[in-house]
Scaffold this active site. Structure first.
Site, PDB file in Angstrom:
ATOM      1  N   HIS A 149      -0.612  -7.782  -3.266  1.00 28.45           N
ATOM      2  CA  HIS A 149       0.668  -8.132  -3.064  1.00 28.45           C
ATOM      3  C   HIS A 149       1.668  -8.583  -4.040  1.00 28.45           C
ATOM      4  O   HIS A 149       1.363  -9.112  -4.858  1.00 28.45           O
ATOM      5  CB  HIS A 149       0.387  -9.322  -2.023  1.00 28.45           C
ATOM      6  CG  HIS A 149      -0.135  -8.928  -0.403  1.00 28.45           C
ATOM      7  ND1 HIS A 149       0.572  -8.093   0.429  1.00 28.45           N
ATOM      8  CD2 HIS A 149      -0.984  -9.452  -0.044  1.00 28.45           C
ATOM      9  CE1 HIS A 149      -0.249  -7.952   1.578  1.00 28.45           C
ATOM     10  NE2 HIS A 149      -1.401  -8.816   1.196  1.00 28.45           N
ATOM     11  N   CYS A 192       4.705  -4.889  -3.307  1.00 27.54           N
ATOM     12  CA  CYS A 192       6.168  -5.081  -3.258  1.00 27.54           C
ATOM     13  C   CYS A 192       6.862  -5.798  -4.172  1.00 27.54           C
ATOM     14  O   CYS A 192       6.256  -6.598  -4.801  1.00 27.54           O
ATOM     15  CB  CYS A 192       6.201  -6.206  -1.704  1.00 27.54           C
ATOM     16  SG  CYS A 192       5.809  -5.227  -0.235  1.00 27.54           S
TER      17      CYS A 192
END
Length: 341
Positions: A149, A192
């Site tokens: 992440h 991301c």
């Protein structure tokens, strides 16, 4: 550090990492004009004396890829299995596909691939430190893949909100390995870089940042940070999409681009990445209540490479360049194995 050496315990590893960071920054102050310049206050003027061409010792236009070994590949793959909301199920497929194409297509040796799972931020830094200290004399390049992440240039460990690592934390240790001087150092980030969705899509989607809403040398000198290539799965501020069954859109597209190179043929790395980006742009997911235009994505490439970098498809004769070779079974290291790197 010899690969057979073992650190006694995690605390010793952490102390060793902090010693490394101090040594790194000391070296940086001595060797890197870039860091010294960036540490100054912003000057009133960007004018400098007239530039002049320096004499270049190495006039080769291509990186040498004929070393005894193709290169080393480090994969850091965080699954976040302990949280139903955060877990990255499709990342298992990504890892299998990467190993498959690097071994079967690009000629990497299985013993030159290290796969680490579910690391905290401190463990990521330790693993990168150890990889950067290895001897690359017989290797043509190093490739580091981080799948986790993230937001902007922050990458998350399994300790989630408590800490983070930056892109610089991952890449900087490789600057001062003398056996990597003049060799390509490639970093691929599947994460991301924000919460924005690209506008102009039927699969189960998962985002790599679905919880970030509340997170904030010699005479012949060269510029700092040469020979680096960074491939980000998405530009800054945007989400990176992932299919729970097929894997992340970016890694799917990258592996597809590599396997499309005809057997025995070679292609320059920027051509491969451009092809991967084009294929990525063709992926989409249908519109819904949150995104009336649907879901889209493109990658972002940053490069300080000084030469052309060609990779040859070394698949066995008789297989088509567009076919997907069989998955090579390379056992990943778990959390405990990290202590024995």
């Amino acid at each position: 550090m010899n690969e057979s050496q073992e650190l006694q315990n995690p605390q010793e590893q952490l102390e060793r990492y902090h010693q490394y960071k101090k040594r790194f920054y000391d070296q940086t102050k001595k060797k890197s004009v870039f860091v010294n310049v960036m540490s100054r206050k912003t000057p009133h003027s960007t004018k400098v004396p007239c530039g002049r061409w320096r004499e270049v010792v190495d006039d080769e236009t291509e990186y040498k890829m004929n070393h005894p070994r193709r290169g080393r590949l480090l994969i850091i793959n965080n699954h976040f299995k302990g949280d139903e909301k955060l877990k990255r199920e499709g990342t298992v497929v990504d890892e299998e596909n990467l190993k498959k194409v690097f071994v079967n297509c690009l000629g990497f040796n299985e013993e030159d691939i290290t796969s680490l799972h579910d690391l905290t931020c401190e463990q990521i830094l330790i693993a990168v430190d150890q990889e950067a200290e290895k001897n690359y004399t017989d290797h043509a390049c190093v490739i580091v893949v981080v799948m986790t992440h993230g937001k902007e240039d922050l990458l998350m460990g399994e300790d989630e909100f408590e800490n983070h690592v930056t892109v610089d934390d991952i890449s900087e240790p490789f600057q001062f390995n003398e056996t990597l001087l003049g060799k390509p150092k490639i970093f691929i980030f599947q994460a991301c870089r924000g919460s924005g969705s690209m506008k102009p899509c039927e699969i189960t989607l998962e985002t790599d940042a679905n919880y970030f809403g509340i997170l904030e040398m010699s005479q012949n000198r060269v510029p700092a940070y040469p020979d680096f290539l960074f491939a980000f799965s998405t530009p800054q501020s945007f989400i990176s999409w992932q299919d729970e069954v097929e894997g992340s859109w970016f890694i799917q597209s990258l592996c597809s681009a590599i396997t499309s190179v005809a057997v025995g043929q070679k292609k320059e790395i920027m051509e491969i990445l451009t092809m991967a980006n084009r294929r990525l742009s063709e992926l989409h997911s249908d519109a819904d209540d949150e995104e009336p235009y649907g879901y889209y994505q493109v990658a972002s490439i940053e490069s300080t490479l000084l030469k052309e970098l060609y990779f040859e498809n070394r698949s066995q004769a008789g297989s088509s360049g567009g076919d997907s070779p069989a998955i090579v079974d390379i056992a990943p290291l778990n959390l405990e194995d990290l202590m024995q790197l």
